[in-house]
Write a protein that holds these residues in place. Structure first.
Motif, PDB file in Angstrom:
ATOM      1  N   ASN A  22       0.823  -1.210   0.000  1.00 12.15           N
ATOM      2  CA  ASN A  22       0.000   0.000   0.000  1.00 12.15           C
ATOM      3  C   ASN A  22       0.853   1.253   0.000  1.00 12.15           C
ATOM      4  N   ASP A  23       0.320   2.307  -0.599  1.00 12.99           N
ATOM      5  CA  ASP A  23       0.879   3.661  -0.521  1.00 12.99           C
ATOM      6  C   ASP A  23       2.348   3.718  -0.935  1.00 12.99           C
TER       7      ASP A  23
ATOM      8  N   ARG B  36      -3.975   5.697  -6.401  1.00 13.14           N
ATOM      9  CA  ARG B  36      -4.773   6.457  -5.446  1.00 13.14           C
ATOM     10  C   ARG B  36      -4.922   7.901  -5.884  1.00 13.14           C
TER      11      ARG B  36
ATOM     12  N   CYS C  39       0.201   4.569  -5.258  1.00  8.94           N
ATOM     13  CA  CYS C  39      -0.631   3.438  -5.668  1.00  8.94           C
ATOM     14  C   CYS C  39      -0.650   2.364  -4.583  1.00  8.94           C
ATOM     15  N   ALA C  40      -1.592   1.445  -4.751  1.00  9.83           N
ATOM     16  CA  ALA C  40      -1.602   0.183  -4.013  1.00  9.83           C
ATOM     17  C   ALA C  40      -1.346  -0.926  -5.023  1.00  9.83           C
TER      18      ALA C  40
ATOM     19  N   GLN D  17      -1.359  -5.101  -5.846  1.00  9.56           N
ATOM     20  CA  GLN D  17      -1.869  -6.418  -5.485  1.00  9.56           C
ATOM     21  C   GLN D  17      -1.239  -7.433  -6.440  1.00  9.56           C
TER      22      GLN D  17
END
Length: 359
Positions: free
Chosen positions: A74-75, A109, A88-89, A91
């Protein structure tokens, strides 16, 4: 049933398939937009050459592959050679049925944050309009009387006192000028929508700047020549670009470089709370190498009466925001010392209107 390829293409966020050798084996449409590069241009290239992550990710990525477990980050700032980093995040997960391959999804984000901030633009502008009407009625008329009285007094007083009446007249005129700027919010007409060659608008603004307030600046063009026509009011677009160029020029210490950049990002869409929305694929960036925006106001720079200038009114960027909002577009800003980027996201002209191009 919808095919896997249709689902892959329709994903609204950038997604990449990474093969066992850490090379990109596939990318969806949003991923192409994120990298500002075509699928053909990135397939087969090492993923970490194409995607720059501001975090020690490689070792965690290797462990996730070896253990067949997902990885969430995350972040972090994620960028590429063709665009500035965005927060951004990430995954990342094993791709079932393909040993050693991984799928990576990037959730910017910055886009959602820009949308949230943009929702306040029209309401803030409407508040400024109401205040402008009140100020014009309650203040401008008395100021005219004060100015006239001071001018009459100046006809029969000493030279020493004349300086005082001159000060009254000068300051009264300055306040009237401020009120006239505020009134622009209420007087701005609705956009006259038509197809617009945005590069023609940028060229007009560039020439005007170099002949006036930006004569000390170097303005560099970095255009996508294949960019389609925008849809909006060319005069209001010119007003926006001139305002942003003027701000960048005033922020420079004697001299500096302003870069005008355009590109196409087909994955960017505006979605309203009611579920409706439209695409904003045309991107314009005004980039300068000045000292940057004051950190304490970066989140509110598009609000009326917020300014980073010592004697600024805080109206220029608020007016820019109103114009872009009236065009159903979006504006955002990113700033660090040495690099400030104002980004405009605009609609393209409807199909069938290209023969009526206007600047």
């Amino acid at each position: 049933m919808t095919s896997d390829q249709s689902i892959w293409t329709s994903l609204p966020v950038p997604a990449f398939i990474i093969d066992p050798d850490d090379r990109i084996s596939d990318v969806n449409s949003s991923g192409e937009g994120f990298l500002n590069a075509s699928r053909k241009a990135v397939i087969g290239h090492p993923v970490w050459d194409q995607i720059a992550v501001d975090a020690p990710l490689e070792e965690a990525f290797i462990r996730a592959r070896q253990q067949s477990t997902p990885l969430f980050v995350n972040d972090v700032d994620v960028g590429s050679g063709n665009r500035a980093p965005l927060q951004c995040a990430l995954q990342i997960a094993p791709l079932m049925g393909h040993p050693g391959s991984m799928i990576m999804i990037i959730s910017p984000r910055e886009l959602s944050g820009r949308m949230t901030r943009g929702n306040t633009v029209k309401s803030a502008a409407q508040s400024a309009i109401g205040m402008a009407e009140m100020l014009a009625h309650e203040i401008k008329n008395p100021l005219a009387g004060i100015t006239g009285a001071a001018q009459l007094l100046s006809m029969n007083i000493s030279q020493q006192d004349l300086e005082l009446t001159d000060l009254i007249v000068e300051e009264s005129r300055r306040i009237v000028k401020l009120l006239e700027q505020v009134e622009q919010f209420g007087n701005l007409s609705q956009p006259d929508f038509k197809p617009v060659n945005i590069h023609d608008v940028l060229d007009r603004a560039r020439r005007s700047a170099l002949l006036g307030f930006g004569a000390h600046m170097t303005i560099v063009e970095d255009y996508d020549p294949s960019l389609p026509l925008a849809y909006g009011d060319p005069d209001q677009f010119l007003q926006v670009i001139l305002n942003l160029l003027k701000n960048a020029s005033e922020a420079a210490d004697g001299s500096g470089i302003i870069r005008l950049r355009t590109y196409f990002e087909h994955s960017f869409r505006l979605r309203r709370s009611d579920g409706s929305g439209h695409s904003l694929p045309l991107q314009i960036e005004i980039i300068d190498d000045g000292p940057g925006l004051p950190e304490k106001i970066q989140g509110e720079i598009f609000d009326p009466f917020v300014s980073g200038k010592e004697n600024g009114t805080g109206l220029g960027l608020a007016l820019v925001s109103k114009i872009i909002s009236d065009h159903d577009g979006w504006i955002s800003a990113e700033s660090v010392p040495g690099r400030t980027v104002f980004r405009l996201s605009l609609r393209r002209a409807p199909q069938g209107t290209h023969d009526k191009e206007s600047i």
